[in-house]
Structures are given as structure tokens and as C-alpha cells.
Design a protein around this motif. Structure first.
Motif, PDB file in Angstrom:
ATOM      1  N   HIS A 197       0.812  -1.218   0.000  1.00 19.57           N
ATOM      2  CA  HIS A 197       0.000   0.000   0.000  1.00 19.57           C
ATOM      3  C   HIS A 197       0.850   1.276   0.000  1.00 19.57           C
ATOM      4  O   HIS A 197       0.752   2.081  -0.914  1.00 19.57           O
ATOM      5  N   ASP A 205      -4.341   7.466  -2.751  1.00 17.45           N
ATOM      6  CA  ASP A 205      -4.777   6.445  -1.791  1.00 17.45           C
ATOM      7  C   ASP A 205      -5.864   5.566  -2.428  1.00 17.45           C
ATOM      8  O   ASP A 205      -5.820   4.334  -2.334  1.00 17.45           O
ATOM      9  N   HIS A 253       0.658   8.671   5.717  1.00 15.04           N
ATOM     10  CA  HIS A 253      -0.792   8.890   5.808  1.00 15.04           C
ATOM     11  C   HIS A 253      -1.529   7.826   6.633  1.00 15.04           C
ATOM     12  O   HIS A 253      -2.533   8.123   7.266  1.00 15.04           O
ATOM     13  N   ASP A 254      -1.025   6.588   6.627  1.00 12.31           N
ATOM     14  CA  ASP A 254      -1.682   5.538   7.422  1.00 12.31           C
ATOM     15  C   ASP A 254      -0.849   5.106   8.629  1.00 12.31           C
ATOM     16  O   ASP A 254      -1.124   4.054   9.219  1.00 12.31           O
TER      17      ASP A 254
HETATM   18 FE   LIG Z   1      -4.056   4.532   2.703  1.00 13.37          FE
END
Ligand SMILES: [Fe+2]
Length: 185
Positions: free
Chosen positions: A30, A123, A59-60
């Protein structure tokens, strides 16, 4: 090491820890793709590529360290702390944080800057490179049967496609979108 590489290393290390909520898989399946797509879109749309690369890596991160719930908020806080440690310029740190805070498709926050919209698109686009991961979630975490899983994966991807902000995003991902819709009809 430049700041982007420092951040990449930080995220990779967090994903490798046994405490990582989703194991190591999010890193290769990812994060890497999201960083790749923000780079492509930043070039095409004239956005701040450094800010976007940092935001894409981070971001995650909240999801990895604390779990999925409110990960946009915990991620923003983690980014703030880490970037201050690295003496990253405050103004750019604020933009990174905004990107992280507003990246979730499910949150109806208003995205104002070009960079925020690009991260949200990247994303969403990354889902088309990880079909097996979405199926895994449907089977393993949501206990769906084959029919239900196929339907939910198709719906999820249709939804991601419909929310893209830019023609450039659609142009990049279109072959994969069409292929997957053909297969999951
Ligand atoms: Fe993500």
C-alpha cells in the motif's frame, strides 16, 4: 539521508515491529504504491512533491501504530512529532498534516489544497494494485462468502473510482478499473 528517506525508514521500521496492527504487508502493498502515485500526480499537476511523498509515507501510520479508528488524527499527530524532530519547516509540516487529516474517502472533510486532493486520489488508486488485499479483508476480517466478497470488492472499487478528483488520476488508473470491472461483474 534526506527527510523523505528518513520518513520512509521510520514507516518501514514501524511496519516491521511485532506491534504493527496490520503487520508488514501495508508497507510493500500500500504505502509504496501511494508514494508512486503521488509522485506521478505531483509531476503532472505541479504540486509539492516532497510534501506529498512525506504525506504519502505517513498517511496511514496512525493505523499501523494505534489501529484504524481515527487514524487520520493519530497519524497527523505522529507526523507532527516526527517532522519536528527532523526540523522540517513548519509551514510544510502543516500541509503534510492537512493531507493526512483529510485523506480518508469516508470522512467528509473539505479538501482545499491541491496536495490534499492528490493524496486522497493516490490512496484510492492504490486499491487497484491490491485486489487480493481487498479480497483478504472481505474474507478474513468481514467473514463474507464468495458472492458477497465479489460484490463488496466491486462496489468498493467503483466507489473509489467515482471519487477521484482529477482526469489525470482517471487516465492513469483506467485500464485497471476497466479490467477489474470486467472480471467482477
Ligand atoms: Fe491509505
Amino acid at each position: 539521508m534526506d527527510v523523505v528517506q528518513e520518513i520512509r525508514k521510520f514507516v518501514e521500521d514501524e511496519c516491521r515491529k511485532p506491534t504493527s496492527k496490520y503487520g508488514f504487508e501495508p508497507f510493500p502493498y500500500h504505502f509504496v504504491q501511494v508514494v508512486e502515485y503521488v509522485g506521478q500526480l505531483a509531476d503532472r499537476l505541479g504540486a509539492d512533491k516532497e510534501v506529498l511523498s512525506i504525506a504519502a509515507w505517513l498517511h496511514d501510520i496512525g493505523s499501523i501504530i494505534y489501529g484504524r479508528e481515527n487514524h487520520h488524527i493519530t497519524g497527523g499527530e505522529t507526523a507532527d512529532k516526527k517532522l519536528k524532530e527532523l526540523n522540517y519547516p513548519l509551514e510544510k509540516t502543516e500541509l503534510v498534516k492537512k493531507c493526512i487529516l483529510n485523506h480518508r474517502g469516508s470522512q467528509d472533510n473539505e479538501r482545499k489544497s491541491l496536495e490534499e486532493k492528490i493524496l486522497a486520489d493516490a490512496d484510492a488508486m492504490s486499491n487497484f494494485d491490491n485486489i487480493s488485499g481487498i479480497f483478504k479483508a472481505a474474507f478474513v476480517y468481514e467473514n463474507k462468502n464468495q458472492d458477497e466478497a465479489q460484490e463488496s470488492v466491486r462496489k468498493k472499487l467503483e466507489n473509489k473510482w467515482s471519487k477521484l478528483h482529477f482526469d489525470d488520476s482517471r487516465r492513469i488508473i483506467k485500464p485497471k478499473y476497466e479490467a477489474v470491472m470486467l472480471l467482477l461483474k
